[in-house]
Scaffold this motif. Structure first.
Motif: not given
Length: 114
Positions: A66, A33, A31, A55, A53, A48-49, A68-69
């Protein structure tokens, strides 16, 4: 050595956009974030993501922010649109290692002017 480094903060007018980046190294993270803390207020989780994937967002930023990673770059992003003065805060990135250790960046200031 684990590193968590934020970038992308700054000063923007209300209604504008900023993109925060958080580059990590030294571990594999599940995780990741962003928290924020405004003067005189408690720290709050912004978004957090998870590794898969999925969120989560705090209600006040839903539809505007938004997360993203990019796993290849070990980087997490926070795209912030339609910024409001109440979004002004220090934004801190965190990353949870596979051993459940939480690592923090030093934070980046986001200031939204009216």
């Amino acid at each position: 050595q684990v590193q968590v480094v934020e970038s992308g903060g700054g000063l923007v007018q209300a209604g504008g956009s900023l993109r925060l980046s958080c580059a990590t190294s030294g571990s594999i993270f599940s995780t990741m974030g962003w928290y924020r803390q405004a003067p005189g207020k408690q720290r709050e989780l912004v978004a957090r993501i998870y590794s898969g994937g999925a969120t989560d967002y705090t209600d006040s930023v839903k539809g505007r922010f938004t997360i993203s990673r990019d796993n290849a770059k070990n980087t997490v992003y926070l795209q912030m649109n339609s910024l409001k003065t109440e979004d002004t805060a220090v934004y801190s990135c965190y990353a949870v290692s596979n051993r459940a250790t939480i690592y923090w960046g030093r934070g980046t200031q986001v200031t939204v002017s009216s």
